[in-house]
Structures are given as structure tokens and as C-alpha cells.
Design a protein around this motif. Structure first.
Motif, short mmCIF file in Angstrom:
data_model
loop_
_atom_site.label_atom_id
_atom_site.label_comp_id
_atom_site.label_asym_id
_atom_site.label_seq_id
_atom_site.Cartn_x
_atom_site.Cartn_y
_atom_site.Cartn_z
N SER A 59 25.80 43.83 -12.15
CA SER A 59 25.46 42.73 -13.06
C SER A 59 25.02 43.22 -14.44
CB SER A 59 24.36 41.86 -12.44
OG SER A 59 23.18 42.62 -12.28
N GLN A 60 24.70 44.50 -14.58
CA GLN A 60 24.22 45.07 -15.84
C GLN A 60 25.34 45.62 -16.72
OE1 GLN A 60 21.59 47.91 -13.81
NE2 GLN A 60 19.96 47.09 -15.13
N HIS A 61 26.51 45.84 -16.18
CA HIS A 61 27.55 46.57 -16.90
C HIS A 61 27.94 45.93 -18.24
CE1 HIS A 61 28.07 49.65 -13.91
NE2 HIS A 61 28.15 48.71 -12.97
N GLU A 62 28.08 44.64 -18.30
CA GLU A 62 28.49 44.01 -19.56
C GLU A 62 27.41 44.18 -20.62
OE1 GLU A 62 29.82 39.68 -21.29
OE2 GLU A 62 30.15 40.10 -19.17
N SER A 63 26.16 43.95 -20.27
CA SER A 63 25.08 44.09 -21.26
C SER A 63 24.90 45.55 -21.67
CB SER A 63 23.78 43.51 -20.74
OG SER A 63 23.31 44.21 -19.62
N ILE A 64 25.13 46.47 -20.76
CA ILE A 64 25.05 47.90 -21.10
C ILE A 64 26.10 48.25 -22.13
CG2 ILE A 64 25.47 50.22 -20.20
CD1 ILE A 64 24.02 49.32 -17.64
N ARG A 65 27.32 47.78 -21.94
CA ARG A 65 28.38 48.07 -22.92
C ARG A 65 28.01 47.51 -24.29
NH1 ARG A 65 34.48 47.79 -21.49
NH2 ARG A 65 34.39 48.70 -23.53
N SER A 89 30.93 51.17 -18.79
CA SER A 89 29.51 51.26 -19.08
C SER A 89 28.94 52.65 -18.80
CB SER A 89 28.72 50.21 -18.29
OG SER A 89 28.77 50.51 -16.91
N GLY A 90 29.76 53.55 -18.35
CA GLY A 90 29.35 54.94 -18.15
C GLY A 90 29.69 55.80 -19.34
N VAL A 91 30.92 55.66 -19.82
CA VAL A 91 31.39 56.39 -21.00
C VAL A 91 32.26 55.44 -21.81
CG1 VAL A 91 32.76 58.34 -21.84
CG2 VAL A 91 31.44 58.58 -19.74
#
Length: 98
Positions: A59-65, A89-91
Motif C-alpha cells: 500500500s506504500q509503493h505509490e506514495s514512495i515513488r 519504489s525500490g529503484v
């Protein structure tokens, strides 16, 4: 001897964990923190690569990007060309317009 080989392989992997892609070797490097995550940003005059460290829930991936792009903009002072952004969201990588 097998244990030594295993330890060497693990040490080698840990040594590569914070390494940029070959095209960013020798580029500018900045270590950053935002929220619960740490990042390393590598950038040149016209491109960037940002790497996130630590675990993230799906659920965090979009906000992390989104945070990653904001960190690139605020650190480099350049605009990120939206059509050039690739990765996850990792690289994440992309082109800069300064």
C-alpha cells in the motif's frame, strides 16, 4: 572451505547493495531520509537514479515513488522529465531538465 566461499559471496552481495548502475559510477551521490525510509540518490547533469532502502508494504509503493521524485527535485533543483521515469519504489531512474 565451503563456509569461506559462502561468507565471501554474502559479503560481496552486501557490498553491492548500495551501488549505482554503471552509468552512475562517479556521479554525484546524496544519502537522504524521508518518512520511514532512507534513500541514496545518484545524479548527473541530465539523469538520476534513486534507491530506497528498507521494507515497504504494497500500500506504500505509490506514495514512495511520489516521495522519491520529490526528493530528486528538491535535491538537484531540476525538473524530472515525467516521460523518462522508469523503475519501481525500490529503484527509480529518469532524466533531468535543469
Amino acid at each position: 572451505m565451503i563456509r569461506f566461499k559462502n561468507l565471501f559471496a554474502i559479503a560481496l552481495l552486501f557490498g553491492c547493495a548500495n551501488s549505482p548502475s554503471p552509468e552512475f559510477l562517479g556521479s554525484n551521490r546524496v544519502d537522504l531520509s524521508a518518512g520511514d525510509h532512507t534513500y541514496t540518490l545518484y545524479y548527473t547533469d541530465d539523469s538520476f537514479q534513486i534507491i530506497r532502502f528498507g521494507r515497504a508494504n504494497p500500500s506504500q509503493h505509490e506514495s514512495i515513488r511520489e516521495n522519491m521524485i520529490e526528493l530528486v527535485i528538491s535535491t538537484t533543483g531540476c525538473r524530472v522529465k515525467a516521460s523518462s521515469i522508469s523503475g519501481d519504489s525500490g529503484v527509480t531512474r529518469g532524466d533531468l531538465s535543469c
